[in-house]
Design an enzyme around this catalytic site. Structure first.
Site, PDB file in Angstrom:
ATOM      1  N   GLY A 120       4.299   3.416  -8.000  1.00 34.84           N
ATOM      2  CA  GLY A 120       4.993   2.248  -8.530  1.00 34.84           C
ATOM      3  C   GLY A 120       4.002   1.118  -8.719  1.00 34.84           C
ATOM      4  O   GLY A 120       2.911   1.131  -8.147  1.00 34.84           O
ATOM      5  N   HIS A 121       4.391   0.145  -9.524  1.00 32.03           N
ATOM      6  CA  HIS A 121       3.533  -1.026  -9.722  1.00 32.03           C
ATOM      7  C   HIS A 121       3.612  -1.929  -8.494  1.00 32.03           C
ATOM      8  O   HIS A 121       4.403  -1.678  -7.566  1.00 32.03           O
ATOM      9  CB  HIS A 121       3.955  -1.792 -10.980  1.00 32.03           C
ATOM     10  CG  HIS A 121       5.373  -2.288 -10.918  1.00 32.03           C
ATOM     11  ND1 HIS A 121       5.722  -3.451 -10.270  1.00 32.03           N
ATOM     12  CD2 HIS A 121       6.533  -1.770 -11.403  1.00 32.03           C
ATOM     13  CE1 HIS A 121       7.028  -3.631 -10.354  1.00 32.03           C
ATOM     14  NE2 HIS A 121       7.547  -2.628 -11.036  1.00 32.03           N
ATOM     15  N   ASN A 122       2.809  -2.981  -8.469  1.00 27.79           N
ATOM     16  CA  ASN A 122       2.855  -3.934  -7.356  1.00 27.79           C
ATOM     17  C   ASN A 122       4.250  -4.530  -7.245  1.00 27.79           C
ATOM     18  O   ASN A 122       4.820  -4.989  -8.232  1.00 27.79           O
ATOM     19  CB  ASN A 122       1.829  -5.052  -7.564  1.00 27.79           C
ATOM     20  CG  ASN A 122       0.405  -4.554  -7.402  1.00 27.79           C
ATOM     21  OD1 ASN A 122       0.176  -3.526  -6.779  1.00 27.79           O
ATOM     22  ND2 ASN A 122      -0.550  -5.279  -7.967  1.00 27.79           N
ATOM     23  N   GLY A 123       4.802  -4.530  -6.040  1.00 24.66           N
ATOM     24  CA  GLY A 123       6.134  -5.083  -5.832  1.00 24.66           C
ATOM     25  C   GLY A 123       7.259  -4.093  -6.047  1.00 24.66           C
ATOM     26  O   GLY A 123       8.433  -4.463  -5.956  1.00 24.66           O
TER      27      GLY A 123
ATOM     28  N   GLY B 220       8.039  -1.581  -4.117  1.00 19.84           N
ATOM     29  CA  GLY B 220       8.627  -1.149  -2.852  1.00 19.84           C
ATOM     30  C   GLY B 220       7.919   0.025  -2.209  1.00 19.84           C
ATOM     31  O   GLY B 220       8.270   0.432  -1.098  1.00 19.84           O
TER      32      GLY B 220
ATOM     33  N   SER C 109       4.786   0.453  -0.878  1.00 20.12           N
ATOM     34  CA  SER C 109       4.085   0.198   0.387  1.00 20.12           C
ATOM     35  C   SER C 109       5.055  -0.228   1.484  1.00 20.12           C
ATOM     36  O   SER C 109       4.848   0.085   2.665  1.00 20.12           O
ATOM     37  CB  SER C 109       2.993  -0.860   0.196  1.00 20.12           C
ATOM     38  OG  SER C 109       1.899  -0.316  -0.522  1.00 20.12           O
TER      39      SER C 109
ATOM     40  N   GLU D 257      -2.456   3.437  -0.420  1.00 22.03           N
ATOM     41  CA  GLU D 257      -3.443   2.933  -1.400  1.00 22.03           C
ATOM     42  C   GLU D 257      -4.866   3.190  -0.901  1.00 22.03           C
ATOM     43  O   GLU D 257      -5.770   2.375  -1.094  1.00 22.03           O
ATOM     44  CB  GLU D 257      -3.228   1.432  -1.655  1.00 22.03           C
ATOM     45  CG  GLU D 257      -1.868   1.077  -2.243  1.00 22.03           C
ATOM     46  CD  GLU D 257      -1.826   1.253  -3.759  1.00 22.03           C
ATOM     47  OE1 GLU D 257      -2.758   1.851  -4.316  1.00 22.03           O
ATOM     48  OE2 GLU D 257      -0.854   0.796  -4.377  1.00 22.03           O
TER      49      GLU D 257
END
Length: 281
Positions: free
Chosen positions: A42-45, A47, A49, A168
């Site tokens: 998913g992209h940053n934000g 969910g 992580s 990551e």
């Protein structure tokens, strides 16, 4: 792939502030199976992580259930669950506590009271699995980024967890270091040493997994094997993900008349088919 369920997540909700309208995790359900490599992308934000932290008990959801290796995750059971899971984080420099590779891999074992003879055996075994046995007496700051992450993985597998979560773990590495780490993960999985969950925004990395879960806006957006997920194509781009270069190039070549059998998920697969086509000309 073994279909024994190792992790069950049922309808979990999490907000970083109780009064926040936005849910970082919004009704997420999923299963993880023994022996698989699952990529959560998913992209940053999105969910992804936050989900990794929930699986390891670093945060506890406000509702819903998480079960790991038959243990219901609660405040009381969190330390028992963490014995089942090892995490490798983004920045390798933030993970070292020992003055040498040997000391660092042994650190967690010492804390858990593992007898010295067994500890020596486990350290030697772990560094061999990640091909770092020639660096046991090296100081960590002399290592490359990829080598540091491989040592971090050695420290995790020395503790013999059921599950390894890579949060990551390749994002700060150069291409060579990234490939070193992914090859190590592939080796561990093929040897049946651990179930692997990789948290990433890199679809080139996710293409190597058995299964992909796509997160978007705190929800599970899609789930399936890589070849099915990449058929979403423009949908993935729309939610902020970049398709693997080999997939994009395969598409472009087919659109321009080259008779490829498929859009390849890896560069190795694309190169192999291009050589096959060349040999027929």
């Amino acid at each position: 792939m073994n279909q024994n369920q190792l992790i069950s997540v049922e309808d979990i909700v999490f907000r970083y502030r109780k009064d926040a309208e936005r849910r970082a995790l919004d009704g997420v359900s999923l299963q993880v199976y023994e022996g698989e490599w699952l990529a959560i992308v998913g992209h940053n934000g999105s969910g992804k992580s936050t989900l990794a932290r929930a699986l390891n008990g670093l945060i506890l959801p406000e509702s819903g259930d998480i079960e790991v290796a038959g243990i219901q995750l609660t405040e009381e059971s969190v330390w028992e669950v963490r014995k089942k899971i090892g995490m490798v984080f983004q920045n390798p420099d933030n993970q070292f506590v020992g003055t040498t590779v040997r000391d660092d891999v042994a650190f967690g074992l010492e804390n858990n009271g593992v007898p010295r003879e067994e500890m020596i055996e486990r350290v030697d075994w772990a560094v061999k699995q990640v091909n770092m046995q020639d660096f046991l007496d090296q100081e960590p700051h002399h290592l490359s980024g990829g080598q540091k992450q491989r040592v971090a993985i050695a420290g995790v597998i020395a503790a013999r967890p059921d599950i390894i979560i890579l949060d990551e773990a390749t994002s700060m590495l150069d291409p060579i270091g990234r490939e070193e780490v992914l090859e190590t993960v592939r080796h561990l999985k093929e040897q049946g040493m651990a179930t692997v969950i990789s948290i990433t925004h890199d679809l080139n990395e996710a293409a190597k997994a058995d299964r992909i879960i796509v997160m978007n806006g705190g929800k599970k957006y899609a789930e399936g094997p890589p070849e099915e997920i990449f058929k979403l194509n423009k949908e993935l781009v729309r939610i902020g993900l970049d398709l693997p270069f080999s997939f994009q190039l395969s598409q472009l070549l087919r659109e321009n008349g080259l008779a490829l059998e498929e859009n390849h998920l890896t560069q190795e697969g694309l190169v192999k088919e291009l050589w096959t086509l060349q040999s027929k000309m």
